[in-house]
Design an enzyme around this catalytic site. Sequence first.
Site, PDB file in Angstrom:
ATOM      1  N   GLU A 233     -18.400  34.402  -8.152  1.00 23.30           N
ATOM      2  CA  GLU A 233     -18.740  34.415  -9.582  1.00 23.30           C
ATOM      3  C   GLU A 233     -19.614  35.622  -9.922  1.00 23.30           C
ATOM      4  O   GLU A 233     -19.447  36.236 -10.976  1.00 23.30           O
ATOM      5  CB  GLU A 233     -19.468  33.122  -9.976  1.00 23.30           C
ATOM      6  CG  GLU A 233     -18.647  31.847  -9.875  1.00 23.30           C
ATOM      7  CD  GLU A 233     -17.625  31.697 -11.015  1.00 23.30           C
ATOM      8  OE1 GLU A 233     -17.629  32.511 -11.955  1.00 23.30           O
ATOM      9  OE2 GLU A 233     -16.818  30.744 -10.944  1.00 23.30           O
TER      10      GLU A 233
ATOM     11  N   GLU B  98     -13.500  26.801 -16.466  1.00 23.88           N
ATOM     12  CA  GLU B  98     -12.359  27.439 -15.777  1.00 23.88           C
ATOM     13  C   GLU B  98     -11.039  26.845 -16.286  1.00 23.88           C
ATOM     14  O   GLU B  98     -10.055  27.557 -16.458  1.00 23.88           O
ATOM     15  CB  GLU B  98     -12.443  27.255 -14.256  1.00 23.88           C
ATOM     16  CG  GLU B  98     -13.782  27.631 -13.598  1.00 23.88           C
ATOM     17  CD  GLU B  98     -14.105  29.111 -13.607  1.00 23.88           C
ATOM     18  OE1 GLU B  98     -13.438  29.884 -14.331  1.00 23.88           O
ATOM     19  OE2 GLU B  98     -15.046  29.511 -12.896  1.00 23.88           O
TER      20      GLU B  98
HETATM   21 FE   LIG Z   1     -13.000  31.872 -14.243  1.00 17.50          FE
HETATM   22 FE   LIG Z   2     -16.200  31.334 -13.216  1.00 14.96          FE
END
Ligand SMILES: [Fe+2]
Ligand SMILES: [Fe+2]
Length: 315
Positions: free
Chosen positions: A66, A187
């Site tokens: 991330e 997401e």
């Molecule tokens: Fe993502």
């Molecule tokens: Fe993410």
Amino acid sequence: MQHIEKYMLERMHDYLKPIDTNWQPQDLLPDATTPEFFDDIKAIQETAKGLSYDLVAVLIGDTITEEALPTYESWLTMVDGQSKDEEGGWMKWVRFWTAEENRHGDLLNKYLYLSGRVDMRQMEVSTQYLIADGFDIGTGHDPYRNFVYTSFQELATNISHRRVASLAKKDGDTLLSKMCGVIASDEARHAKAYKDFMARIFEVDPSEAMIAFEDMMKKKIVMPAHFLREVGLNIGQTFGHFTDAAQRLGVYTAVDYVEIMKQLLEDWQIESIKELNEAGEKARDYLMRLPDRLLRVAERMKTPELEYKFSWIAG
Ligand SMILES: [Fe+2]
Ligand SMILES: [Fe+2]
């Protein structure tokens, strides 16, 4: 891209949440301005002791992935054919998407720092390396391949964050579970957006869209952290250990890969897309046969047993 950009501009706010009321990392973290702050940290550290070694390792790998957001943003801005207009559909989407994604690494990083389970310096070195090393995911600057990749990848991160959430709950860490849960739902929304944009491409240019999808699946979708490394190791050397841990825990497995593929075939209604040129037809037939083939391979795969000592984990 001109066609898609107009559509993105109209639809992007269906897929992104208003900023003022969106969750922020602070909503889930101890508040340093309150007297309870230190007690809250103690509680976090107590609970974090119950997390399994593999789970902490996977969580660190997810966090580093991330945190390498600059890599993804800069790659997205290089896509061919876009208007290069800051207020155009593409650039605006990229900024708003990045702004939502940025909360993921921020939240997980702060949690890991407070948890007391992590050698933060080692993790930070890996993060700096991953951003510096970039990635090579086989899309080039082609927008169709790019939309296939992002659709796939957002679905994959949804699965893995969701699984970490349920494992954290099992290990008694409800706060971490909540954190991964809210990230997973972001997401899922992003996956819906990219799938929708790609669906518009299938409408107007089905053969090339099909060929792009086939090409990405032939190359295999590589994870964005495939260059992951630790201090003293070569580029990519840590990545295999990270995915081994994820596979062992069942956080993200070869079967999940096939499930995502199947979902994309269904969502884009690949089977029923006609009016293709010859290469497009071949691509569609290849894609329709792929899940069964991949599943046979996945079923034969053994769960990796080798325990690896990550430099990231304290003690
Ligand atoms: Fe993502
Ligand atoms: Fe993410």
